[in-house]
Design an enzyme around this catalytic site. Structure first.
Site, short mmCIF file in Angstrom:
data_model
loop_
_atom_site.label_atom_id
_atom_site.label_comp_id
_atom_site.label_asym_id
_atom_site.label_seq_id
_atom_site.Cartn_x
_atom_site.Cartn_y
_atom_site.Cartn_z
N THR A 73 0.82 -1.21 0.00
CA THR A 73 0.00 0.00 0.00
C THR A 73 0.86 1.27 0.00
OG1 THR A 73 -0.16 0.24 2.40
CG2 THR A 73 -1.74 -1.24 1.34
N CYS A 74 0.19 2.39 -0.17
CA CYS A 74 0.88 3.68 -0.23
C CYS A 74 1.19 4.25 1.14
CB CYS A 74 0.03 4.69 -1.01
SG CYS A 74 -0.23 4.26 -2.74
N ASP A 75 0.81 3.56 2.21
CA ASP A 75 1.01 4.07 3.56
C ASP A 75 2.34 3.58 4.12
OD1 ASP A 75 0.83 4.88 6.21
OD2 ASP A 75 -1.29 4.43 6.36
N ASN A 111 -6.54 0.99 -0.15
CA ASN A 111 -6.01 1.21 -1.50
C ASN A 111 -6.71 0.33 -2.53
OD1 ASN A 111 -2.44 2.05 -1.15
ND2 ASN A 111 -4.23 3.35 -1.36
#
Length: 394
Positions: free
Chosen positions: A337-339, A376
């Site tokens: 994910t982008c986190d 996401n």
């Protein structure tokens, strides 16, 4: 090779054997057929865990905690084994009902419930409910001729990884007031229950809670006691050793021998049965050198099936599906994910990995898929069910 043929291959391997080349080949074939991330649920291991715990606690009714892993295949296998079920929500009630599991094999153990949840459980036919406070007792007054209550008492353990008596359970000194109030309201109390916490480090807390429960039953002998529920907390090994279940349960059995013969004893295993029954196959989808460490990005992470690292205090054993003799280097495993919180392990020594390499995470059955998200819009991992699977070694 289709899934039926793969299941036949799995059936040729004993759990006690190390992961063989054929096992690795089969897992790789599963990944090729189904893609990754992929959770592989091994029903043979469900059998082994259930039967081993039952042997360690003879005469104790095992109510599987559905919340740990509510997969239909697992629930149906436990039903076939003669298991019982610990339900906590309307969703779990609906699931077991849809699977044809009978209500007589179920208890409802959530200490706090909406009225609609009580009614839904009663409509199913589940009549045994847990309470731990006066307000909860009052909720059952409209159904007093249909329910049998179990009072949950708080016995806290310093050895448990997760303290479940912080949020639930009445204090022992409050038990008299609660019992008296329930009787005044015309309600039937038949049981005591406790849960000393998840992943207990030793059986000492169970033993003390059993002894205290026996004493409470003797003290409040005006109650028609029928059940003692000793909860869960039976440990499994993630990355550190735990007591073998036979050793863990030996002092518990000794304490239970003092329970009056007319009282039925229950337990609520969840993790012990579910955790070892599932592995996850993951794929390296990206790599980058950042500072002195190689970062490898996998196609599942803490927002997915590895969510137990955040919610369950669990660190899952992860290794390459096919070990290499290459030099090890400090590495980081991250999720997709982008986190930036989506990091699985910031300090793991690995050989150099390539995009497309497969890894396997073990002990992935309990509180993993249960708390996975689709952040996401990454979908939750698919689950493939097999009949036998040797657990991958390091």
């Amino acid at each position: 090779m289709d899934s039926q043929a793969l299941n036949h291959q799995f059936a040729t391997h004993s759990h006690s054997q190390p992961l063989s080349d054929l096992d690795r080949q089969t897992l790789r074939q599963l990944a090729q057929i189904h893609g990754t991330p992929l959770l592989v649920l091994n029903l043979k291991r469900v059998d082994e865990q259930y039967q081993r715990l039952q042997a360690a606690l003879p005469g104790v009714k095992l109510f599987y905690a559905v919340k740990a892993l509510a997969h239909p295949a697992l629930l149906m296998r436990l039903n076939q084994l003669g298991g019982h079920f610990d339900l906590a929500t309307a969703g779990e009630v609906n699931m077991v009902r849809d699977l044809g599991i009978v209500a007589e094999r179920c208890i409802h153990t959530h200490p706090i419930k909406k009225d609609s949840e009580i009614r839904e459980a009663l409509d199913f036919g589940c009549t045994r409910f847990v309470v731990d406070n006066l307000a909860e007792v009052d909720k059952f007054v409209p159904y007093k001729d249909r329910v049998q209550l179990i009072v949950r008492v708080s016995y806290r353990s310093q050895d448990a990884v997760v303290d479940l008596s912080r949020k639930f359970g009445c204090a022992l000194e409050e038990l008299h007031t609660l019992l008296e109030h329930a009787q005044t309201q015309g309600l039937t109390i038949h049981g005591l229950s406790f849960h000393v916490g998840s992943q207990s480090g030793s059986p000492a807390a169970h033993v003390k809670a059993i002894e205290a429960s026996i004493e409470a039953m003797r003290t409040f002998d005006q109650i028609d006691w029928k059940w003692l529920d000793i909860g869960g907390g039976f440990p499994v090994s993630y990355q550190t050793p735990v007591m073998e279940i036979e050793d863990f349960c030996a002092p518990i059995r000794e304490a239970l021998a003092q329970v009056p013969e007319n009282i039925e004893i229950w337990a609520e295993p969840g993790r012990y049965i579910a955790a070892p029954s599932m592995v996850e196959l993951l794929c390296v989808m990206g790599r980058a050198r950042r500072g002195t460490r190689m970062w490898y990005y996998l196609d599942d992470g803490v927002y997915g099936a590895l969510s137990g690292q955040i919610y369950d205090h669990a660190l899952y054993p992860i290794c390459l599906l096919e070990p290499r003799e290459d030099d090890l280097q400090p590495s980081v495993l991250a999720g997709p994910t982008c986190d930036s919180i989506d990091v699985i392990d910031e300090d793991i020594d690995l050989p150099e990995l390539q995009i497309g390499d497969l890894l396997v995470a073990r002990m992935m059955g309990a509180y993993t898929l249960a708390s996975a998200t689709e952040f996401n819009f990454y979908p939750k991992p698919q689950v493939v069910v097999v009949e036998d699977l040797s657990q991958p070694g390091g």
